[in-house]
Design an enzyme around this catalytic site. Structure first.
Site, PDB file in Angstrom:
ATOM      1  N   ARG A  15       0.924  -1.542  -0.357  1.00 56.61           N
ATOM      2  CA  ARG A  15      -0.230  -0.153  -0.336  1.00 56.61           C
ATOM      3  C   ARG A  15       0.649   1.084  -0.135  1.00 56.61           C
ATOM      4  NH1 ARG A  15      -3.787  -1.588   5.092  1.00 56.61           N
ATOM      5  NH2 ARG A  15      -2.233  -2.419   5.252  1.00 56.61           N
ATOM      6  N   LYS A  75       1.812   2.050   6.667  1.00 54.00           N
ATOM      7  CA  LYS A  75       1.795   0.794   7.792  1.00 54.00           C
ATOM      8  C   LYS A  75       2.697   2.120   8.998  1.00 54.00           C
ATOM      9  CE  LYS A  75       1.598  -2.742   8.504  1.00 54.00           C
ATOM     10  NZ  LYS A  75      -0.251  -3.145   9.077  1.00 54.00           N
ATOM     11  N   TYR A  94      -1.137   4.872  10.322  1.00 55.70           N
ATOM     12  CA  TYR A  94      -1.037   3.306  11.416  1.00 55.70           C
ATOM     13  C   TYR A  94      -0.165   3.915  12.122  1.00 55.70           C
ATOM     14  CZ  TYR A  94      -5.249   2.179   8.652  1.00 55.70           C
ATOM     15  OH  TYR A  94      -6.503   1.781   7.966  1.00 55.70           O
ATOM     16  N   HIS A  96      -0.361   2.337  16.030  1.00 53.56           N
ATOM     17  CA  HIS A  96      -0.724   1.206  16.575  1.00 53.56           C
ATOM     18  C   HIS A  96       0.252   0.287  18.285  1.00 53.56           C
ATOM     19  CE1 HIS A  96      -3.937  -0.547  14.273  1.00 53.56           C
ATOM     20  NE2 HIS A  96      -3.381  -0.590  13.044  1.00 53.56           N
ATOM     21  N   GLU A 118      -5.658   5.278  13.798  1.00 55.10           N
ATOM     22  CA  GLU A 118      -6.487   4.662  14.050  1.00 55.10           C
ATOM     23  C   GLU A 118      -7.538   4.617  14.923  1.00 55.10           C
ATOM     24  OE1 GLU A 118      -3.159   3.500  13.742  1.00 55.10           O
ATOM     25  OE2 GLU A 118      -2.458   3.674  16.389  1.00 55.10           O
ATOM     26  N   ASP A 198     -25.260 -11.290  16.632  1.00 52.19           N
ATOM     27  CA  ASP A 198     -24.810  -9.904  17.438  1.00 52.19           C
ATOM     28  C   ASP A 198     -25.014 -10.250  18.643  1.00 52.19           C
ATOM     29  OD1 ASP A 198     -23.513  -6.940  17.919  1.00 52.19           O
ATOM     30  OD2 ASP A 198     -22.901  -7.485  16.338  1.00 52.19           O
ATOM     31  N   ARG A 203     -27.693  -2.923  16.287  1.00 55.38           N
ATOM     32  CA  ARG A 203     -27.087  -3.428  14.869  1.00 55.38           C
ATOM     33  C   ARG A 203     -28.151  -5.055  14.666  1.00 55.38           C
ATOM     34  NH1 ARG A 203     -25.147  -0.734  12.269  1.00 55.38           N
ATOM     35  NH2 ARG A 203     -24.156  -3.200  10.901  1.00 55.38           N
ATOM     36  N   VAL A 239     -15.914 -10.011  15.220  1.00 54.45           N
ATOM     37  CA  VAL A 239     -16.304  -9.399  16.922  1.00 54.45           C
ATOM     38  C   VAL A 239     -15.403  -8.370  16.962  1.00 54.45           C
ATOM     39  CG1 VAL A 239     -18.170 -11.261  17.644  1.00 54.45           C
ATOM     40  CG2 VAL A 239     -15.908 -11.230  18.576  1.00 54.45           C
ATOM     41  N   LEU A 240     -16.081  -7.329  17.699  1.00 55.83           N
ATOM     42  CA  LEU A 240     -15.232  -6.221  18.156  1.00 55.83           C
ATOM     43  C   LEU A 240     -15.585  -5.939  19.791  1.00 55.83           C
ATOM     44  CD1 LEU A 240     -12.543  -4.749  17.983  1.00 55.83           C
ATOM     45  CD2 LEU A 240     -13.477  -2.992  17.189  1.00 55.83           C
ATOM     46  N   VAL A 267     -11.364 -12.742  11.493  1.00 52.96           N
ATOM     47  CA  VAL A 267     -11.308 -11.736  10.766  1.00 52.96           C
ATOM     48  C   VAL A 267     -10.158 -11.179  12.699  1.00 52.96           C
ATOM     49  CG1 VAL A 267     -11.371  -9.775   9.920  1.00 52.96           C
ATOM     50  CG2 VAL A 267     -12.411 -11.619   8.716  1.00 52.96           C
ATOM     51  N   ASP A 270      -6.242  -9.816  14.689  1.00 53.79           N
ATOM     52  CA  ASP A 270      -5.728  -9.183  15.216  1.00 53.79           C
ATOM     53  C   ASP A 270      -6.227  -8.611  17.138  1.00 53.79           C
ATOM     54  OD1 ASP A 270      -8.003  -7.713  14.363  1.00 53.79           O
ATOM     55  OD2 ASP A 270      -7.142  -6.197  13.846  1.00 53.79           O
ATOM     56  N   ASN A 300      -3.814  -9.039   8.692  1.00 52.94           N
ATOM     57  CA  ASN A 300      -3.961  -8.437   8.278  1.00 52.94           C
ATOM     58  C   ASN A 300      -4.413  -8.657   6.154  1.00 52.94           C
ATOM     59  OD1 ASN A 300      -2.583  -6.166   6.773  1.00 52.94           O
ATOM     60  ND2 ASN A 300      -0.938  -6.598   5.438  1.00 52.94           N
ATOM     61  N   MET A 301      -5.584  -9.347   6.230  1.00 51.11           N
ATOM     62  CA  MET A 301      -6.024  -9.485   5.093  1.00 51.11           C
ATOM     63  C   MET A 301      -5.588  -8.385   3.710  1.00 51.11           C
ATOM     64  SD  MET A 301      -9.091 -11.710   6.931  1.00 51.11           S
ATOM     65  CE  MET A 301     -10.283 -12.200   5.407  1.00 51.11           C
TER      66      MET A 301
HETATM   67  N1  LIG Z   1      -7.685  -9.703   9.956  1.00 42.98           N
HETATM   68  C1  LIG Z   1      -7.834  -8.069   9.781  1.00 42.98           C
HETATM   69  O1  LIG Z   1      -7.134  -8.914   8.644  1.00 42.98           O
HETATM   70  C2  LIG Z   1      -8.804  -7.267  10.335  1.00 42.98           C
HETATM   71  C3  LIG Z   1      -9.294  -6.088   9.307  1.00 42.98           C
HETATM   72  C4  LIG Z   1     -10.320  -5.168   9.542  1.00 42.98           C
HETATM   73  C5  LIG Z   1     -10.528  -5.325  11.006  1.00 42.98           C
HETATM   74  N2  LIG Z   1     -10.391  -6.511  11.742  1.00 42.98           N
HETATM   75  C6  LIG Z   1     -10.316  -6.542  12.994  1.00 42.98           C
HETATM   76  O2  LIG Z   1     -12.180  -7.591  12.984  1.00 42.98           O
HETATM   77  C7  LIG Z   1     -13.043  -7.308  14.466  1.00 42.98           C
HETATM   78  C8  LIG Z   1     -14.239  -6.723  14.044  1.00 42.98           C
HETATM   79  O3  LIG Z   1     -14.417  -5.298  13.186  1.00 42.98           O
HETATM   80  P1  LIG Z   1     -15.264  -4.459  12.824  1.00 42.98           P
HETATM   81  O4  LIG Z   1     -14.613  -2.938  12.215  1.00 42.98           O
HETATM   82  O5  LIG Z   1     -16.239  -4.867  12.650  1.00 42.98           O
HETATM   83  O6  LIG Z   1     -16.025  -3.789  14.686  1.00 42.98           O
HETATM   84  P2  LIG Z   1     -17.168  -2.934  15.079  1.00 42.98           P
HETATM   85  O7  LIG Z   1     -17.464  -2.218  16.258  1.00 42.98           O
HETATM   86  O8  LIG Z   1     -18.343  -3.055  13.713  1.00 42.98           O
HETATM   87  O9  LIG Z   1     -18.175  -4.670  15.257  1.00 42.98           O
HETATM   88  C9  LIG Z   1     -18.191  -5.603  16.078  1.00 42.98           C
HETATM   89  C10 LIG Z   1     -19.212  -6.285  16.218  1.00 42.98           C
HETATM   90  O10 LIG Z   1     -19.301  -7.342  16.869  1.00 42.98           O
HETATM   91  C11 LIG Z   1     -20.144  -7.334  18.078  1.00 42.98           C
HETATM   92  N3  LIG Z   1     -19.885  -8.050  19.395  1.00 42.98           N
HETATM   93  C12 LIG Z   1     -18.705  -7.423  20.465  1.00 42.98           C
HETATM   94  N4  LIG Z   1     -19.060  -8.889  21.192  1.00 42.98           N
HETATM   95  C13 LIG Z   1     -20.329  -9.851  21.001  1.00 42.98           C
HETATM   96  C14 LIG Z   1     -20.137 -10.763  21.456  1.00 42.98           C
HETATM   97  N5  LIG Z   1     -19.705 -11.576  22.436  1.00 42.98           N
HETATM   98  N6  LIG Z   1     -20.595 -11.377  20.490  1.00 42.98           N
HETATM   99  C15 LIG Z   1     -21.555 -11.482  19.275  1.00 42.98           C
HETATM  100  N7  LIG Z   1     -21.439 -10.122  18.229  1.00 42.98           N
HETATM  101  C16 LIG Z   1     -19.780  -9.176  19.445  1.00 42.98           C
HETATM  102  C17 LIG Z   1     -20.591  -6.118  18.578  1.00 42.98           C
HETATM  103  O11 LIG Z   1     -21.809  -6.135  18.930  1.00 42.98           O
HETATM  104  C18 LIG Z   1     -20.490  -5.037  17.461  1.00 42.98           C
HETATM  105  O12 LIG Z   1     -21.509  -4.875  16.279  1.00 42.98           O
HETATM  106  C19 LIG Z   1     -12.000  -6.393  14.416  1.00 42.98           C
HETATM  107  O13 LIG Z   1     -11.101  -7.770  16.158  1.00 42.98           O
HETATM  108  C20 LIG Z   1     -11.269  -6.067  14.103  1.00 42.98           C
HETATM  109  O14 LIG Z   1      -9.871  -5.262  14.540  1.00 42.98           O
HETATM  110  C21 LIG Z   1      -9.189  -7.824  10.965  1.00 42.98           C
END
Ligand SMILES: NC(=O)c1ccc[n+]([C@@H]2O[C@H](COP(=O)([O-])OP(=O)(O)OC[C@H]3O[C@@H](n4cnc5c(N)ncnc54)[C@H](O)[C@@H]3O)[C@@H](O)[C@H]2O)c1
Length: 369
Positions: A15, A75, A94, A96, A118, A198, A203, A239-240, A267, A270, A300-301
Site C-alpha cells: 500500500r 504502516k 497507522y 498501533h 486508528e 450479534d 445492530r 466481533v470487536l 477476522v 488481530d 493483515n487481510m
Molecule cells: N484480520 C484483518 O485483517 C482485519 C482487518 C480489519 C478489521 N479486523 C478486525 O475485525 C474485528 C471486527 O471489526 P469491526 O470493524 O467490524 O468492529 P465493529 O465494532 O464494527 O463490530 C463488532 C461487532 O461485534 C459485536 N460483538 C461484540 N461482542 C460480541 C459478542 N460477544 N457476541 C456477538 N457479537 C459481539 C458488536 O456488537 C459489534 O456489532 C476487529 O477485531 C478488527 O480489529 C481485522
C-alpha cells in the site's frame, strides 16, 4: 507545505500513503509533494502517474524524511524510519502503539508530531480511518472462505450459492459491525444462506432494516452461537470489544463437533481471535486444520488487495491530510476534536489515554499550546 510519501518497507506491504489523485488535490491547494521512486509501482501506481499529478519523484527515503514537513504513510514506521523523523515534523499513519513500547520510545525521541490513523474518531463514535480496512477484510473473508471450502484447499467441497436444485452453503457471521455487515453483503451476493449473530440488538435492527428477508439475524448467546456453528459450512469471526481482546466465542470442543471440511475465517485474529483454536497466519501460509476444520486467520487481510485497500484508505484520510497541510498541525488539531484524538505522541510526550501504560500522558491541548 512539503509533503513526503516514502515507499513502505514492512515485509509484503504494497500500500502507499497517497494516491496520485490525492497528490493532485494537494498540489491544487498550493502544496508540494515528494514521492519515493516506485512507492506505488507494485499496485499499478507508476512514478509517471505521480509526476502527472504534480509530484516530484525522489530516489531514497532519507531525502524524503529530511525534506518533508509532513510524512504520510500506511504502516507504523520501522525503527530506521523512526530515527529519520525530525522534531516538529508531522507523521500521519497507522501506529498501533499500545502493544509496541519500542516504537513509542523512538517516536518520543524523534520529537515529531505523530498522528495515528486508528485513533482518529468521527461524530458517530466510530473510527473512520479503520473502517475502510474492516470493509475490505469483511468482503475478503467470504472470498477467502469460499476458496477454503473447495476440495483442493481441504474444504467440504460446497459452492457458496449452490446451483438450481442443490442447497446453498450456510454461512454464520459472528459480529454484525463493519466487518460482519460487509461479509454478509458478499455472502448474500453469492446467494449463500446467511446468518448474522450479534449481541447488540441495535445492530441486528439496522441489519434487518437494511437487508430484510435475505438475511437471518440472531441474538448471539452461547446457545445460538453453538447451533449456528454446528450447522455452518463457513463461519466468519467478526466481533470487536473496543480496547479488549476478542472474546473466545467458539470453544475447541465446539470446533471438534463441527462438520469436517467446514471453514472458520477469524477476522478478529488481530485482537487475539474469537475461536479458541485460532492462531495468526500469513498470506504466504494462510490456513491450517484443527479437527478437520480449515482455519484461515490472516492478521493483515487488506494487504492482499493492496490496490483496493490503498484507494479505500486514501478516500478516508484525504480530508485530514488536506486539513493538516492547509492549516498546519496546531490549527488543524485545534479546529477538529476528531483529528486531535489521533494525536498519540508529540514533542516527546505521550498524548493518548490508550498508551497510558507506556508512560505519563499529557493532554493534546497542552502540547498544541
Ligand atoms: N484480520 C484483518 O485483517 C482485519 C482487518 C480489519 C478489521 N479486523 C478486525 O475485525 C474485528 C471486527 O471489526 P469491526 O470493524 O467490524 O468492529 P465493529 O465494532 O464494527 O463490530 C463488532 C461487532 O461485534 C459485536 N460483538 C461484540 N461482542 C460480541 C459478542 N460477544 N457476541 C456477538 N457479537 C459481539 C458488536 O456488537 C459489534 O456489532 C476487529 O477485531 C478488527 O480489529 C481485522
Amino acid at each position: 507545505m512539503l509533503i513526503g510519501v516514502p515507499k513502505e518497507i514492512k515485509n509484503h506491504e504494497y500500500r502507499v500513503g497517497l494516491i496520485p489523485g490525492n497528490v493532485r488535490q494537494l498540489v491544487v491547494h498550493g502544496h508540494q509533494v515528494i514521492v519515493q521512486k516506485d512507492a506505488g509501482t507494485a499496485i499499478g501506481l507508476s512514478d509517471d502517474l505521480y509526476v502527472a499529478a504534480g509530484a516530484t519523484i525522489i530516489d531514497n527515503a532519507e531525502e524524503i524524511f529530511a525534506k518533508a514537513d509532513m510524512i504520510v504513510k500506511v504502516k507504523e514506521p520501522q525503527p530506521q524510519e523512526c530515527r529519520m523523523l525530525r522534531p516538529g515534523q508531522i507523521l500521519f499513519t497507522y501506529l498501533h502503539l499500545a502493544p509496541d513500547p519500542e516504537q513509542t520510545k523512538l517516536l518520543q525521541e524523534s520529537g515529531a508530531i505523530c498522528i495515528a490513523y486508528e485513533t482518529v474518531t468521527d461524530r458517530n463514535g466510530g473510527l473512520p480511518l479503520l473502517a475502510p480496512m474492516s470493509e475490505v477484510a469483511g468482503r475478503m473473508s467470504i472470498q477467502a472462505g469460499a476458496h477454503c471450502l473447495e476440495k483442493s484447499y481441504g474444504g467440504i467441497g460446497i459452492l457458496l450459492g449452490g446451483v438450481p436444485g442443490t442447497p446453498p452453503a450456510k454461512v454464520a457471521i459472528i459480529g454484525g459491525g463493519v466487518v460482519g455487515t460487509n461479509a454478509a453483503r458478499m455472502a448474500m451476493g453469492l446467494e449463500a444462506h446467511v446468518t448474522v449473530l450479534d449481541k447488540s440488538l441495535d445492530r441486528l435492527r439496522v441489519l434487518d432494516q437494511q437487508f430484510g428477508r435475505r438475511l437471518n439475524t440472531v441474538y448471539a448467546n452461547v446457545d445460538t452461537i453453538e447451533q449456528a456453528v454446528l450447522e455452518a459450512d463457513l463461519v466468519i469471526g467478526a466481533v470487536l470489544v473496543p480496547g479488549a481482546e476478542a472474546p473466545k466465542l467458539v470453544s475447541r470442543d465446539l470446533v471438534g463437533r463441527m462438520k469436517k471440511g467446514a471453514v472458520l475465517v477469524d477476522v478478529a485474529i488481530d485482537q487475539g481471535g474469537c475461536f479458541e483454536t485460532s492462531h495468526a497466519t500469513t498470506h504466504a501460509d494462510p490456513t491450517y486444520v484443527v479437527d478437520g476444520v480449515i482455519h484461515y486467520c490472516v492478521a493483515n487481510m487488506p494487504g492482499a488487495v493492496a490496490r483496493t485497500s490503498t484507494f479505500a484508505l486514501n478516500n478516508a484520510t484525504a480530508p485530514f491530510v488536506l486539513a493538516l497541510a492547509d492549516k498546519g498541525w496546531v490549527q488543524a488539531l485545534s479546529d477538529d476534536v476528531h483529528l486531535r484524538n489521533g494525536l498519540n505522541v508529540a514533542k516527546g510526550k505521550l498524548t493518548h489515554p490508550a498508551i497510558a501504560h507506556l508512560g505519563p500522558v499529557v493532554s493534546p491541548e497542552s502540547v498544541i499550546g
